[in-house]
Design an enzyme around this catalytic site. Sequence first.
Site, PDB file in Angstrom:
ATOM      1  N   ASP A 296      13.211 -23.832 -20.497  1.00 21.55           N
ATOM      2  CA  ASP A 296      14.566 -24.506 -20.733  1.00 21.55           C
ATOM      3  C   ASP A 296      15.003 -25.215 -19.343  1.00 21.55           C
ATOM      4  OD1 ASP A 296      17.019 -25.215 -22.321  1.00 21.55           O
ATOM      5  OD2 ASP A 296      17.882 -23.843 -21.042  1.00 21.55           O
ATOM      6  N   ASP A 343      29.739 -49.894 -39.160  1.00 23.21           N
ATOM      7  CA  ASP A 343      29.051 -49.784 -40.421  1.00 23.21           C
ATOM      8  C   ASP A 343      29.463 -51.077 -41.096  1.00 23.21           C
ATOM      9  OD1 ASP A 343      27.317 -47.469 -42.082  1.00 23.21           O
ATOM     10  OD2 ASP A 343      28.175 -49.097 -43.029  1.00 23.21           O
ATOM     11  N   GLU A 402      16.396 -45.616 -42.658  1.00 21.67           N
ATOM     12  CA  GLU A 402      15.088 -45.629 -42.127  1.00 21.67           C
ATOM     13  C   GLU A 402      14.141 -46.700 -42.666  1.00 21.67           C
ATOM     14  OE1 GLU A 402      12.154 -43.299 -39.362  1.00 21.67           O
ATOM     15  OE2 GLU A 402      14.585 -43.749 -39.507  1.00 21.67           O
ATOM     16  N   HIS A 450      15.900 -39.645 -30.925  1.00 20.93           N
ATOM     17  CA  HIS A 450      15.676 -39.209 -32.419  1.00 20.93           C
ATOM     18  C   HIS A 450      16.513 -37.656 -32.343  1.00 20.93           C
ATOM     19  CE1 HIS A 450      13.127 -36.733 -35.179  1.00 20.93           C
ATOM     20  NE2 HIS A 450      13.943 -37.221 -35.830  1.00 20.93           N
ATOM     21  N   TYR A 660      13.232 -25.676 -30.323  1.00 21.91           N
ATOM     22  CA  TYR A 660      14.651 -26.261 -30.405  1.00 21.91           C
ATOM     23  C   TYR A 660      14.514 -27.398 -31.840  1.00 21.91           C
ATOM     24  CZ  TYR A 660      16.395 -24.506 -26.008  1.00 21.91           C
ATOM     25  OH  TYR A 660      17.200 -23.472 -25.108  1.00 21.91           O
TER      26      TYR A 660
END
Length: 716
Positions: A296, A343, A402, A450, A660
């Site tokens: 980390d 949007d 997607e 991402h 993670y």
Amino acid sequence: MIYQSPTIQVELLEDNIAKLCFNAPGSVNKFDRETLASLDAALDSIKQQSNIQALVLTSGKDTFIVGADITEFLGLFAQDDAVLLSWVEQANAVFNKLEDLPFPTASAIKGFALGGGCETILATDFRIADTTAKIGLPETKLGIIPGFGGTVRLPRVIGADNALEWITTGKDQRPEDALKVGAVDAVVAPEALEAAAIQMLKDAVAEKLDWQARRHRKMSPLTLPKLEAMMSFTTAKGMVFAVAGKHYPAPMAAVSVVEQAATKGRSDALQIEHQAFIKLAKTDVAKALIGIFLNDQLVKGKAKKAGKLAKDVKSAAVLGAGIMGGGIAYQSASKGTPIVMKDIAQPALDLGLGEAAKLLSAQVARGRSTPEKMAKVLNNITPALDYAPVNHADVVVEAVVEHPKVKAQVLAEVEQYVSEDAIIASNTSTISINLLAKSMKKPERFCGMHFFNPVHKMPLVEVIRGEHSSEETIASVVAYASKMGKTPIVVNDCPGFFVNRVLFPYFAGFNGLLAEGGDFAAIDKVMEKQFGWPMGPAYLLDVVGLDTGHHAQAVMAEGFPDRMGKSGNDAIDVMFENKRLGQKNGKGFYAYSVDSRGKPKKDVDPTSYELLKAAFGEQKAFDADEIIARTMIPMIIETVRCLEEGIVASPAEADMGLVYGLGFPPFRGGVFRYLDTMGVANFVALADKYAHLGGLYQVTDAMRALAANNGSYYQA
């Protein structure tokens, strides 16, 4: 000056009060071997002065002491027990020397006093904190227990019950909470800290405060009636095991140490702590958890370095609202970067704002925020139905549906409206960044970003480098992710990037078991209870959504047909074709409902078994070892391939991505730590037993060579 070293200075103040200041080179103080040796020498110098009447410990930094130097741990813990015991005993002799000084002592605490820093203040008679202080013993998070007397002194200062809560949770404590239980004697404003500590020492010298009684109590057995002690420790064991479980032995060991030491004086109590510390330091769990901490630090260090190349992100935009867009907007705004949420549909904007408001309301309800802070964060989110407000954004994150064509169209559109030097990133989980870059005029300012769902909970962000992405683009997106409170890892473009690329071979192994009649609930139980995943593969697919899983699996099959191509329907196809999409529509492998308290409830659904039986025949039982092998081998080999191909830069970054991004069991440390613990040669032999199952089970030549040389992926 009474004593001076690179890490510690001691001087005499008025009224014969000595001041010992921790002030190491660098930004923080920590207990490495050099500092421990300096403290020992400083205390010897102090003892030689006949005129000193009291001692105050201070820090020349913004923090007191952040703890031991964990970079020294893995090398140290690899030594023989006798060497480790000698180190622990020598270190404790220094803290005993501090505690045994023939005059009152006090600690003036600002910022972090953690681990060895907390154990230092416990060795003094008085502890004064300022309002910035954070105090705690986080060692159990590293798979060990405090080793410098923390399990001995803390229970005698704040009581066994409070001490067990501090030690077994490893949480930092706020100064007001520390004051409540008696861990500190006063909390003052930062500018008044040193003066308050000195005044307390003057009162002790003048015998207004009984420092000797306090010291005697710390060095004596705990004053707990036998029945009360038995009840207290029995209750603690039950509560701690319920949280820690069998895979994390340190919290339970801490309870046992405090219990055994309760009837002992300092010397015998410390011996009990030493032995338990050494035993835990030698475990694979400690190695894995310390490895995660160091990994980390490495990832955060890389992000900090990237910050020097990065463009300053003062404002951002997200394209596509809804749950994901709302989550990204919330995360950005709550960490101080204003964001436009754009949007084409008002209901989607309402949903995105509603998602942010819901997350903020939950924080207010838990006392972690205030209505004023909530309003400020919401004001940092600007909803928009057109591109006009987006033109000032330094970074734009595309988060629309997607679908390659939709994303390409939106990216080409937004490029016309943003400034020349604005950075554009796509929050895609599967679509090639190089493919999307073809729709852009300036692909050098484009990369992948991402996020994982739910955005506010998942710490990882994959920053995907396309073949045209500039270093400034990557650095700026890494810096923005860090600013959002996320842990970014940089990966190179390929189908599935890193996390999804290694996840779907795991699902393929699961599908293979079901195709032979495996019971998905039994597989989940093994992978959760024995291997340690937070969710087994069936449950995880239900949470992700079988429609999402079905789509991503097709992308992976197209990208890697030799290993991930399919010859017929699998269990994911069966669920998808029967409109069993998982939690989102209440039925997947499991059936979902809401219990009487309004919480989601998961039940085994007979319909799932009927559908799987119709597709694959009668059920067949598999033992736990085979279930683990057949699901994990494909994930492990694919992770190694990603390292060998340069998709991910290092074992450390790969392991952090798994922990993670997927919840890989921390006590196992990630794929590469797991391989090193198991032995690469042992893993290769195991994989070879299953090589007949196909390409996903066939190890690489480089792995085989590493195994032959008895090599490992980590150096320590």
